[in-house]
Design a protein around this motif. Sequence first.
Motif, short mmCIF file in Angstrom:
data_model
loop_
_atom_site.label_atom_id
_atom_site.label_comp_id
_atom_site.label_asym_id
_atom_site.label_seq_id
_atom_site.Cartn_x
_atom_site.Cartn_y
_atom_site.Cartn_z
N ASN A 131 -20.36 -1.54 -50.37
CA ASN A 131 -21.52 -1.30 -51.23
C ASN A 131 -22.13 -2.61 -51.73
N ARG A 132 -21.29 -3.52 -52.15
CA ARG A 132 -21.80 -4.80 -52.65
C ARG A 132 -22.50 -5.60 -51.55
N LEU A 133 -21.97 -5.50 -50.35
CA LEU A 133 -22.60 -6.16 -49.20
C LEU A 133 -23.98 -5.57 -48.95
N VAL A 134 -24.08 -4.25 -48.99
CA VAL A 134 -25.37 -3.59 -48.81
C VAL A 134 -26.35 -4.02 -49.91
N GLN A 135 -25.87 -4.08 -51.13
CA GLN A 135 -26.75 -4.46 -52.24
C GLN A 135 -27.26 -5.89 -52.09
N ARG A 136 -26.41 -6.79 -51.64
CA ARG A 136 -26.85 -8.18 -51.46
C ARG A 136 -27.86 -8.30 -50.33
N LEU A 137 -27.65 -7.54 -49.25
CA LEU A 137 -28.57 -7.61 -48.12
C LEU A 137 -29.93 -7.00 -48.46
N ALA A 138 -29.93 -5.99 -49.33
CA ALA A 138 -31.17 -5.42 -49.88
C ALA A 138 -32.21 -5.14 -48.80
N HIS A 139 -31.81 -4.35 -47.81
CA HIS A 139 -32.68 -4.03 -46.68
C HIS A 139 -32.59 -2.53 -46.41
N PRO A 140 -33.70 -1.86 -46.11
CA PRO A 140 -33.66 -0.40 -45.89
C PRO A 140 -32.88 0.01 -44.65
N GLY A 141 -32.58 -0.94 -43.78
CA GLY A 141 -31.89 -0.61 -42.53
C GLY A 141 -30.40 -0.78 -42.57
N ILE A 142 -29.81 -0.96 -43.77
CA ILE A 142 -28.37 -1.14 -43.87
C ILE A 142 -27.78 -0.09 -44.79
N GLY A 143 -26.58 0.39 -44.47
CA GLY A 143 -25.91 1.38 -45.30
C GLY A 143 -24.43 1.39 -45.00
N VAL A 144 -23.75 2.44 -45.44
CA VAL A 144 -22.31 2.54 -45.26
C VAL A 144 -21.96 3.83 -44.54
N ILE A 145 -20.83 3.77 -43.84
CA ILE A 145 -20.19 4.94 -43.25
C ILE A 145 -18.97 5.25 -44.10
N ILE A 146 -18.88 6.46 -44.62
CA ILE A 146 -17.72 6.85 -45.43
C ILE A 146 -16.78 7.68 -44.56
N ASP A 147 -15.63 7.08 -44.24
CA ASP A 147 -14.62 7.74 -43.41
C ASP A 147 -13.44 8.10 -44.30
N ALA A 148 -13.13 9.39 -44.37
CA ALA A 148 -12.07 9.87 -45.26
C ALA A 148 -10.77 9.11 -45.05
N TYR A 149 -10.43 8.82 -43.81
CA TYR A 149 -9.16 8.16 -43.50
C TYR A 149 -9.06 6.79 -44.16
N HIS A 150 -10.19 6.12 -44.28
CA HIS A 150 -10.20 4.76 -44.78
C HIS A 150 -10.39 4.65 -46.29
N VAL A 151 -10.95 5.66 -46.92
CA VAL A 151 -11.31 5.51 -48.34
C VAL A 151 -10.57 6.45 -49.29
N TRP A 152 -9.85 7.45 -48.79
CA TRP A 152 -9.31 8.51 -49.64
C TRP A 152 -8.37 7.99 -50.73
N TRP A 153 -7.72 6.87 -50.51
CA TRP A 153 -6.70 6.31 -51.39
C TRP A 153 -7.28 5.58 -52.61
N ASP A 154 -8.57 5.28 -52.57
CA ASP A 154 -9.19 4.32 -53.49
C ASP A 154 -9.28 4.89 -54.91
N PRO A 155 -8.68 4.23 -55.92
CA PRO A 155 -8.79 4.74 -57.29
C PRO A 155 -10.22 4.69 -57.83
N GLU A 156 -11.11 3.95 -57.16
CA GLU A 156 -12.52 3.89 -57.57
C GLU A 156 -13.40 4.76 -56.66
N LEU A 157 -12.78 5.71 -55.98
CA LEU A 157 -13.52 6.46 -54.97
C LEU A 157 -14.74 7.18 -55.56
N GLU A 158 -14.56 7.88 -56.65
CA GLU A 158 -15.67 8.65 -57.22
C GLU A 158 -16.83 7.73 -57.58
#
Length: 284
Positions: A173-200
Amino acid sequence: MHDDIFTNLSDPSDLSDLSRLSLNQMTTKPWSVREAVEGCVCAGIPSIGLWRDKVAETGLQESARLVRDAGLKVSSLCRGGWFCAASARERQERLDDNRRAIEEAATLGTETLVLVCGPAADRDLPAARAYVEESISILLPYAQEHGVKLGIEPLHPMYVGDRSVIVSLGEANRLVQRLAHPGIGVIIDAYHVWWDPELEEQVAAAGGHILGFHVCDWLVPTPDMLNGRGMMGDGVIDLRRLRRLVETAGYSGPIEVEIFNQALWELPGMEVLHLMSERYKQCV
């Protein structure tokens, strides 16, 4: 399967529960593009996520034709990225390969190229992360010119040494915010993010730039670091909660089932698709 299968689609109204389901090609890894496309048609799955190696085996134009003739949507192309390298020549080659990936995504008719950013070329993680950002910034104008968006997929931290230096949704997310371009975003993959205490908080922060949502499950114990993902419902991820978070953040696009699992790859492909569809309805 035969070409005439394309004319035997069920009534779309019967597929309402599967209207957002997409088969990521890795879930049926032994299948070619043709077999995966035909399998999706048989199982009433309206979208497919393609992989570049499989597309290359079939041929880019033929792959695009097969998907188009079947009436399927290409939810994403995987993968671009893998930016860092030891020499300037290798780094340039990787940028050139990413440009080819962008062209392939455009030809296949998908707006989303998934970026798996790759490991560091040495032990310098901060430098590798800075170079990933630089590389994406270089590619963004070319992607925009081709109508393709770049989706950064943060991987689970266990992959930082060999697959990606971007290992949390907050970092992406921070990388996307710094790039500040409409053509960039994130892919949310359950396998990779489910553990994160900051997920919500981080899923909410991704609102407006979520380009894809991938699901599978985390098996306990994990049988293999790479090829040990589980079918939805066989593990410990609360997929319904994660879907609610992603949809609350504004994402309403395809939901790809992406499972790296040797035991699944040894089953008949149609058996995998039918199980996948049922578990999607039950668990996702």
